[in-house]
Motif scaffolding. Structure first.
Motif, PDB file in Angstrom:
ATOM      1  N   VAL A  84       0.855  -1.182   0.000  1.00  0.00           N
ATOM      2  CA  VAL A  84       0.000   0.000   0.000  1.00  0.00           C
ATOM      3  C   VAL A  84       0.895   1.236   0.000  1.00  0.00           C
ATOM      4  CG1 VAL A  84      -1.771   1.279   1.242  1.00  0.00           C
ATOM      5  CG2 VAL A  84      -1.804  -1.227   1.245  1.00  0.00           C
ATOM      6  N   TRP A  85       0.734   2.081  -1.010  1.00  0.00           N
ATOM      7  CA  TRP A  85       1.580   3.259  -1.159  1.00  0.00           C
ATOM      8  C   TRP A  85       1.180   4.327  -0.165  1.00  0.00           C
ATOM      9  CZ3 TRP A  85       0.618   7.746  -4.926  1.00  0.00           C
ATOM     10  CH2 TRP A  85       1.717   8.631  -4.917  1.00  0.00           C
ATOM     11  N   ASN A  86       2.166   4.886   0.549  1.00  0.00           N
ATOM     12  CA  ASN A  86       1.937   6.025   1.435  1.00  0.00           C
ATOM     13  C   ASN A  86       2.198   7.299   0.632  1.00  0.00           C
ATOM     14  OD1 ASN A  86       1.378   4.397   3.686  1.00  0.00           O
ATOM     15  ND2 ASN A  86       3.563   4.123   4.082  1.00  0.00           N
ATOM     16  N   ASN A  87       1.147   7.986   0.283  1.00  0.00           N
ATOM     17  CA  ASN A  87       1.214   9.117  -0.636  1.00  0.00           C
ATOM     18  C   ASN A  87       1.762  10.352   0.067  1.00  0.00           C
ATOM     19  OD1 ASN A  87       0.659  11.278  -2.390  1.00  0.00           O
ATOM     20  ND2 ASN A  87      -1.111  10.212  -3.267  1.00  0.00           N
ATOM     21  N   HIS A  88       3.028  10.687  -0.232  1.00  0.00           N
ATOM     22  CA  HIS A  88       3.667  11.827   0.428  1.00  0.00           C
ATOM     23  C   HIS A  88       3.002  13.146   0.052  1.00  0.00           C
ATOM     24  CE1 HIS A  88       5.698  11.312  -3.452  1.00  0.00           C
ATOM     25  NE2 HIS A  88       5.904  12.609  -3.432  1.00  0.00           N
ATOM     26  N   VAL A  89       2.442  13.231  -1.144  1.00  0.00           N
ATOM     27  CA  VAL A  89       1.780  14.468  -1.559  1.00  0.00           C
ATOM     28  C   VAL A  89       0.512  14.694  -0.738  1.00  0.00           C
ATOM     29  CG1 VAL A  89       0.657  15.668  -3.471  1.00  0.00           C
ATOM     30  CG2 VAL A  89       2.726  14.316  -3.892  1.00  0.00           C
ATOM     31  N   GLU A  90      -0.276  13.646  -0.557  1.00  0.00           N
ATOM     32  CA  GLU A  90      -1.490  13.771   0.248  1.00  0.00           C
ATOM     33  C   GLU A  90      -1.158  14.122   1.694  1.00  0.00           C
ATOM     34  OE1 GLU A  90      -3.969  10.359  -0.060  1.00  0.00           O
ATOM     35  OE2 GLU A  90      -4.486  10.724  -2.165  1.00  0.00           O
ATOM     36  N   LEU A  91      -0.110  13.514   2.227  1.00  0.00           N
ATOM     37  CA  LEU A  91       0.301  13.829   3.593  1.00  0.00           C
ATOM     38  C   LEU A  91       0.672  15.305   3.719  1.00  0.00           C
ATOM     39  CD1 LEU A  91       2.485  10.679   4.357  1.00  0.00           C
ATOM     40  CD2 LEU A  91       0.402  11.330   5.581  1.00  0.00           C
ATOM     41  N   ALA A  92       1.409  15.807   2.739  1.00  0.00           N
ATOM     42  CA  ALA A  92       1.844  17.202   2.788  1.00  0.00           C
ATOM     43  C   ALA A  92       0.666  18.157   2.654  1.00  0.00           C
ATOM     44  CB  ALA A  92       2.865  17.465   1.682  1.00  0.00           C
ATOM     45  N   LEU A  93      -0.265  17.840   1.763  1.00  0.00           N
ATOM     46  CA  LEU A  93      -1.416  18.725   1.559  1.00  0.00           C
ATOM     47  C   LEU A  93      -2.387  18.683   2.730  1.00  0.00           C
ATOM     48  CD1 LEU A  93      -2.166  18.095  -2.233  1.00  0.00           C
ATOM     49  CD2 LEU A  93      -0.987  20.045  -1.198  1.00  0.00           C
ATOM     50  N   SER A 113      19.478  20.825   0.446  1.00  0.00           N
ATOM     51  CA  SER A 113      19.975  20.475  -0.884  1.00  0.00           C
ATOM     52  C   SER A 113      18.914  19.861  -1.783  1.00  0.00           C
ATOM     53  CB  SER A 113      21.145  19.494  -0.764  1.00  0.00           C
ATOM     54  OG  SER A 113      20.696  18.247  -0.217  1.00  0.00           O
ATOM     55  N   GLY A 114      17.774  19.474  -1.192  1.00  0.00           N
ATOM     56  CA  GLY A 114      16.727  18.839  -1.978  1.00  0.00           C
ATOM     57  C   GLY A 114      16.915  17.348  -2.150  1.00  0.00           C
ATOM     58  N   THR A 115      17.817  16.754  -1.384  1.00  0.00           N
ATOM     59  CA  THR A 115      17.987  15.302  -1.425  1.00  0.00           C
ATOM     60  C   THR A 115      16.716  14.635  -0.908  1.00  0.00           C
ATOM     61  OG1 THR A 115      20.355  15.545  -1.027  1.00  0.00           O
ATOM     62  CG2 THR A 115      19.392  13.362  -0.617  1.00  0.00           C
ATOM     63  N   CYS A 116      16.294  13.603  -1.603  1.00  0.00           N
ATOM     64  CA  CYS A 116      15.003  12.996  -1.277  1.00  0.00           C
ATOM     65  C   CYS A 116      15.165  11.481  -1.250  1.00  0.00           C
ATOM     66  CB  CYS A 116      13.966  13.433  -2.309  1.00  0.00           C
ATOM     67  SG  CYS A 116      12.314  12.801  -2.020  1.00  0.00           S
ATOM     68  N   ASP A 117      15.580  10.947  -0.098  1.00  0.00           N
ATOM     69  CA  ASP A 117      15.837   9.504  -0.027  1.00  0.00           C
ATOM     70  C   ASP A 117      15.006   8.800   1.038  1.00  0.00           C
ATOM     71  OD1 ASP A 117      17.037  10.451   2.247  1.00  0.00           O
ATOM     72  OD2 ASP A 117      19.051   9.684   1.798  1.00  0.00           O
ATOM     73  N   ASN A 118      13.976   9.488   1.569  1.00  0.00           N
ATOM     74  CA  ASN A 118      13.045   8.806   2.467  1.00  0.00           C
ATOM     75  C   ASN A 118      11.702   9.531   2.434  1.00  0.00           C
ATOM     76  OD1 ASN A 118      13.063  10.960   4.496  1.00  0.00           O
ATOM     77  ND2 ASN A 118      15.067  10.178   5.151  1.00  0.00           N
ATOM     78  N   LEU A 119      10.708   8.936   3.061  1.00  0.00           N
ATOM     79  CA  LEU A 119       9.349   9.474   3.007  1.00  0.00           C
ATOM     80  C   LEU A 119       9.252  10.855   3.646  1.00  0.00           C
ATOM     81  CD1 LEU A 119       6.340   8.979   2.311  1.00  0.00           C
ATOM     82  CD2 LEU A 119       6.095   7.954   4.590  1.00  0.00           C
ATOM     83  N   LEU A 120       9.972  11.072   4.736  1.00  0.00           N
ATOM     84  CA  LEU A 120       9.917  12.365   5.408  1.00  0.00           C
ATOM     85  C   LEU A 120      10.384  13.476   4.483  1.00  0.00           C
ATOM     86  CD1 LEU A 120       9.623  14.323   7.727  1.00  0.00           C
ATOM     87  CD2 LEU A 120      11.764  13.471   8.681  1.00  0.00           C
ATOM     88  N   LEU A 121      11.501  13.268   3.801  1.00  0.00           N
ATOM     89  CA  LEU A 121      12.033  14.297   2.919  1.00  0.00           C
ATOM     90  C   LEU A 121      11.145  14.510   1.700  1.00  0.00           C
ATOM     91  CD1 LEU A 121      15.746  13.288   3.300  1.00  0.00           C
ATOM     92  CD2 LEU A 121      14.784  15.500   3.950  1.00  0.00           C
ATOM     93  N   ALA A 122      10.563  13.441   1.177  1.00  0.00           N
ATOM     94  CA  ALA A 122       9.645  13.581   0.045  1.00  0.00           C
ATOM     95  C   ALA A 122       8.422  14.403   0.456  1.00  0.00           C
ATOM     96  CB  ALA A 122       9.222  12.201  -0.454  1.00  0.00           C
ATOM     97  N   THR A 123       7.950  14.179   1.662  1.00  0.00           N
ATOM     98  CA  THR A 123       6.798  14.936   2.156  1.00  0.00           C
ATOM     99  C   THR A 123       7.176  16.391   2.382  1.00  0.00           C
ATOM    100  OG1 THR A 123       5.998  12.927   3.246  1.00  0.00           O
ATOM    101  CG2 THR A 123       5.012  15.003   3.927  1.00  0.00           C
ATOM    102  N   TYR A 124       8.351  16.620   2.940  1.00  0.00           N
ATOM    103  CA  TYR A 124       8.824  17.987   3.149  1.00  0.00           C
ATOM    104  C   TYR A 124       8.891  18.752   1.832  1.00  0.00           C
ATOM    105  CZ  TYR A 124      12.246  21.753   3.457  1.00  0.00           C
ATOM    106  OH  TYR A 124      12.877  22.961   3.328  1.00  0.00           O
ATOM    107  N   LEU A 125       9.426  18.127   0.809  1.00  0.00           N
ATOM    108  CA  LEU A 125       9.561  18.792  -0.486  1.00  0.00           C
ATOM    109  C   LEU A 125       8.213  19.044  -1.147  1.00  0.00           C
ATOM    110  CD1 LEU A 125      12.671  16.895  -1.906  1.00  0.00           C
ATOM    111  CD2 LEU A 125      12.582  19.267  -1.123  1.00  0.00           C
ATOM    112  N   SER A 126       7.173  18.347  -0.689  1.00  0.00           N
ATOM    113  CA  SER A 126       5.830  18.526  -1.246  1.00  0.00           C
ATOM    114  C   SER A 126       4.986  19.494  -0.430  1.00  0.00           C
ATOM    115  CB  SER A 126       5.108  17.171  -1.312  1.00  0.00           C
ATOM    116  OG  SER A 126       5.834  16.238  -2.083  1.00  0.00           O
TER     117      SER A 126
END
Length: 413
Positions: A84-93, A113-126
């Protein structure tokens, strides 16, 4: 009531020893009335368990991009093919605010730097909401030029630092770099959020509920107003940073915010007296009360006995509170309500002129779902230039927000 009440907070936890403090932090957010969703980096789970934070937040904790399904009924093995995919965009919004605490030197560097290697960072960038971060690291790391440069970069991104405190560190040294204590993080957020609220520093007078005009010590003339509309406006105004004076007739509604000063009255004359007392001091007045237009000319001192087959009460006009405020208006933004059953628009326009209003909120009893003792309302806004804006049927809370949006627009025009 905390400004965090009802707010959705996304808490990102990275892998530092200070992660153990996040259990207390989550608990304080929940106590303040916030909704909390936790995202953990894989490394942070070495310091605090997801189960602890899930239990305290009353929400599942996310740390990976996908979760595997529960064990199968046949062999008890997990099925990784059906993750089940944890949608980082939905979490951020979802979030009103994002807080990363502790924010380690490693995570801060990746954020900058915009490095995105885990869910937390992907959510932060979104994230489109305000982002706060509470650094936690040893004192030399905290003062290192690369860390200071990352702080500046994140500030340039619009992120807000919650400065580290001085104290004993995990290394055994003592100095700056210790993550702010949970109580101080919550206080920082409350103060910073409150300072940015759009009605901060504004004082608003609101009337609500019915008035009761006495016939004798037992009976009165009143109406069916519950007061809910006025109380919802008061709460919304307080949540937007205003200091509120709520003058209310008899109502079962309750005040749930420390920024609201409740003044309880019974009669139209009492409401008029309080409005005249406070109106010169306020920036905005919103007259949402259903004030009696007439009152008994004479009030019996004893209960009137039931004797005659017919009984007449002589009435006299009450003072029009809204018109009285309009007559002495200086720079106040004055909003009135109009409850009409016919010729609604024309009658409302006449009231704007007659009472010197800036805006009128028109209710029609012809609209289903509007009126007294309803959870919903359907209004039409008419301003002093006679611009007409009909609104759809909404909850009274949503109507209150629409009204305060008009107030905000006035001060930011």
């Amino acid at each position: 009531m905390s400004v965090l009440n009802g707010k959705k907070i996304l808490l990102g936890v990275s892998g530092g020893i200070a992660a153990y403090k996040t259990a207390s932090l989550v608990r304080l957010f929940i106590k303040a009335g916030a909704h909390v969703q936790v995202i953990m980096t894989p490394a942070s789970k070495d310091f605090v368990t997801p189960l602890t934070l899930a239990t305290l937040s009353k929400n599942p904790v996310y740390s990976t991009f996908y979760d595997t399904n529960d064990t199968t009924a046949e062999d008890g093995l997990q099925s990784k093919e059906e993750g089940v995919w944890n949608n980082h965009v939905e979490l951020a919004l979802w979030a009103d605010f994002m807080l990363i605490a502790p924010a380690t030197a490693n995570t801060l560097s990746k954020m900058a730097s915009g490095t995105c290697d885990n869910l937390l960072l992907a959510t932060y960038l979104s994230a489109k909401c305000p982002v706060y971060f509470a650094p936690a690291m040893d004192l030399d790391m905290y003062k290192h030029p690369s860390t200071l440069a990352n702080f500046k970069t994140l500030a340039d991104f619009g992120n807000t630092i919650i400065p580290a405190e001085s104290g004993e560190l995990a290394s055994g040294l003592s100095g700056e770099g210790r993550m702010a204590e949970p109580e101080n993080i919550v206080s920082f957020l409350e103060a910073d959020i409150a300072s940015k609220l759009p009605l901060k520093g504004k004082k608003i007078l609101i009337t609500a509920g019915p008035t009761y005009e006495a016939i004798d010590p037992v009976r009165f003339i009143g109406n069916h107003s519950s007061g809910k509309m006025g109380y919802d406006i008061a709460l919304c105004a307080a949540q937007l940073g205003a200091s509120v004076i709520l003058v209310s007739g008899p109502s079962h509604c309750k005040v749930h915010h420390s920024a609201i000063q409740l003044i309880s009255v019974v009669s139209a004359q009492e409401m008029l007296d309080e409005c005249q007392r406070y109106f010169p001091q306020v920036d905005v007045a919103i007259a949402a009360a259903a004030v009696a237009d007439y009152r008994p000319k004479t009030v019996a001192s004893q209960k009137i006995k039931k004797s005659a087959a017919e009984f007449a009460i002589e009435l006299e006009k009450t003072t029009d509170i809204l018109a009285a405020m309009g007559a002495v208006k200086n720079n106040q933004f004055l909003i009135g309500f109009a409850l009409e059953t016919e010729n609604e628009i024309e009658n409302a326009k006449l009231k704007i002129q007659k009472k010197n209003l800036d805006l009128i909120v028109l209710n029609s009893l012809q609209d289903e779902g509007a009126g007294f003792r309803k959870e919903t309302n359907k209004v039409t806004f008419i301003d002093k230039d006679f611009s007409i804006e009909p609104m759809e049927l909404k909850s009274k809370e949503a109507v209150a927000n629409d009204i305060l949006t008009k107030v905000i627009a006035h001060f930011h025009a």
